[in-house]
Design a protein around this motif. Sequence first.
Motif, PDB file in Angstrom:
ATOM      1  N   SER A   1     -10.899  58.275   7.013  1.00 44.39           N
ATOM      2  CA  SER A   1     -10.944  57.351   5.873  1.00 44.39           C
ATOM      3  C   SER A   1     -10.376  58.016   4.633  1.00 44.39           C
ATOM      4  O   SER A   1      -9.643  57.393   3.859  1.00 44.39           O
TER       5      SER A   1
ATOM      6  N   ASP B   1      -9.258  50.303   7.707  1.00 43.38           N
ATOM      7  CA  ASP B   1     -10.272  51.307   8.019  1.00 43.38           C
ATOM      8  C   ASP B   1     -11.341  50.691   8.915  1.00 43.38           C
ATOM      9  O   ASP B   1     -12.230  50.000   8.428  1.00 43.38           O
ATOM     10  N   GLU B   2     -11.247  50.909  10.202  1.00 38.48           N
ATOM     11  CA  GLU B   2     -12.187  50.352  11.175  1.00 38.48           C
ATOM     12  C   GLU B   2     -12.495  48.875  10.891  1.00 38.48           C
ATOM     13  O   GLU B   2     -13.645  48.514  10.680  1.00 38.48           O
TER      14      GLU B   2
HETATM   15 MG   LIG Z   1     -14.420  56.411   7.920  1.00 45.04          MG
END
Ligand SMILES: [Mg+2]
Lengths: 284, 251
Positions: free
Chosen positions: B45, B172-173
């Motif tokens: 991240s 991000d995910e």
């Molecule tokens: Mg992360």
Amino acid sequence: MKRKLLEYLEWGSLLMSTTAVCFFLVVILWDLASKGAGSLSWDFVSRFPENGMTSGGILPAIIGTVMLTVITAITAAPFGICCAIYLHEYAPDTPVTRLIRASIRNLAGVPSVIFGLFGLACFVQALHLGTSLLSAGLTLGLLSLPYIIVTSEEALHRVPVSIREGAWALGATHFEMVRDIVVPSALPGIITGIILAVSRAAGETAPILFTGAAYYINNPSFSLDQEFMALPYHLYMLSTQHQSVDLVRPLAYSTALVLIIVVLLLNLTAFYIRYKSSKDHATA
Amino acid sequence: MQQPKLSARGISLWFGEKQVLKDIDIGFQDRQITALIGPSGCGKSTLLRCFNRMHDRTPGVRLSGHCYLDQEDIYAKSVFVAAIRRRIGMVFQKANPFAKSIYENINYGLKINGVQENQRHELIVQSLKESFLWDEVQHELHKPAAQLSGGQQQRLCIARAVALRPEVILMDEPCSALDPLSTAKIEELIKNLKADYTIVIVTHNMQQAQRIADNTVFMYMGRIIEADTTPNIFNNATNELTSSYVHGKFG
Ligand SMILES: [Mg+2]
Ligand SMILES: Nc1ncnc2c1ncn2[C@@H]1O[C@H](COP(=O)(O)OP(=O)(O)OP(=O)(O)O)[C@@H](O)[C@H]1O
């Protein structure tokens, strides 16, 4: 077995404290209502005082308090909100900022009579505003300012970082993010704080004592540069300074009841705003 | 190989005393999907957020090195951050719609970026269609976004990013909080977006990486261990760490 007993004890003591608090609240309200309701009537809230306050109504005091509250809100809210936005959204986290923040919190704890003295020195004398509605309103504005700043800052703090980042990620500048995303989300909390601060100010006697409140005014003009009547001060005079205190006691109770109702209405508005916004913002 | 669309050159990043990224060198090709994988806390991240300067206002962050969008240095003094962020969109792990209506959530980005009022409606409808959300919300565009389901909210956030027609989309995910059905929808959507955008996606899901990514980058403790095409990373990894991670031996 022992833990169960402890749990009962804990529960019992919590319940007892809550009951005690509620009990006194009910007693006070009951006392006020039963002694004040007798002389509370439409005439009482819609007429001017007569015969040296022994009969008639308290209309000028109600109008005075309402106007005072409005002046307080108008002067304190913009400064308070701007200050909170600066402190929370722009000021870097330095020792100076922390000192300022601590000072504001301390200011919220200063006794109100000190604000009254300050108002006398600053607005009434130094700025030559005289004892007037404006001086008193400004004094109460100062008194409310720290509360408004603290509650506004808390409201801003509750806006999650994730939606701030969402705005940045779309190409919003810091200013646009604050103006379009953060402030609108925090607004219900900010308004609630302002109403609570102002409703507290509306019940204050000490700060308006030296800055503009008067016991009785013949033909009040309700203009900014004149002295005015206000509910809390009226109540104070009726219950301690009147030449026949016993005679006007019922009127004092009714005045107290009116004051409580005014403050209660303001508080209810605040709770309504909070309730509504919590429903609108509930996330799925 | 052609010039990468987005690249990091010698990026190191510290949170206070702690170095989280160590001399990262990586390029992402235009119109390709690149998956960033690696164990929790390895800095995925953090790296992703370097590319749209999301660390700018975090206190205590120190960054060295350069990031380039085409040839332009993202961290150059002359760069206007908001303009870079418009060109590099981001979708976050947890859906973060604004407390506004569905329509306004998309309209907001267009408005602040100066898109003409008469072009906005078209773009909003189009981006909702591209995000497979149109059919579900077309009759309630003015309802608060908070009333959508989690998966719908995430698709709205993708629509919001896509509406600006960025060049790169960082994710991000994006599926980590979603059920399999919503995940499948979003994967489908990402594969469609590939035709127009460069996509970098962080994921913990190895199957997902294999399903959607052209290239995969494996990170470990703040470093890039290996970057290659997805089949190579999953079947012929040159580094032992990589192969044991993708085969679920740790992480
Ligand atoms: Mg992360
Ligand atoms: N704001 C911050 N301040 C201090 N340390 C941070 C901050 N954000 C992240 N870190 C640290 O940086 C390291 C990398 O974090 P990062 O969020 O990039 O990991 P990640 O690879 O995305 O992990 P995950 O897969 O769990 O999301 C972690 O050790 C984390 O503790």
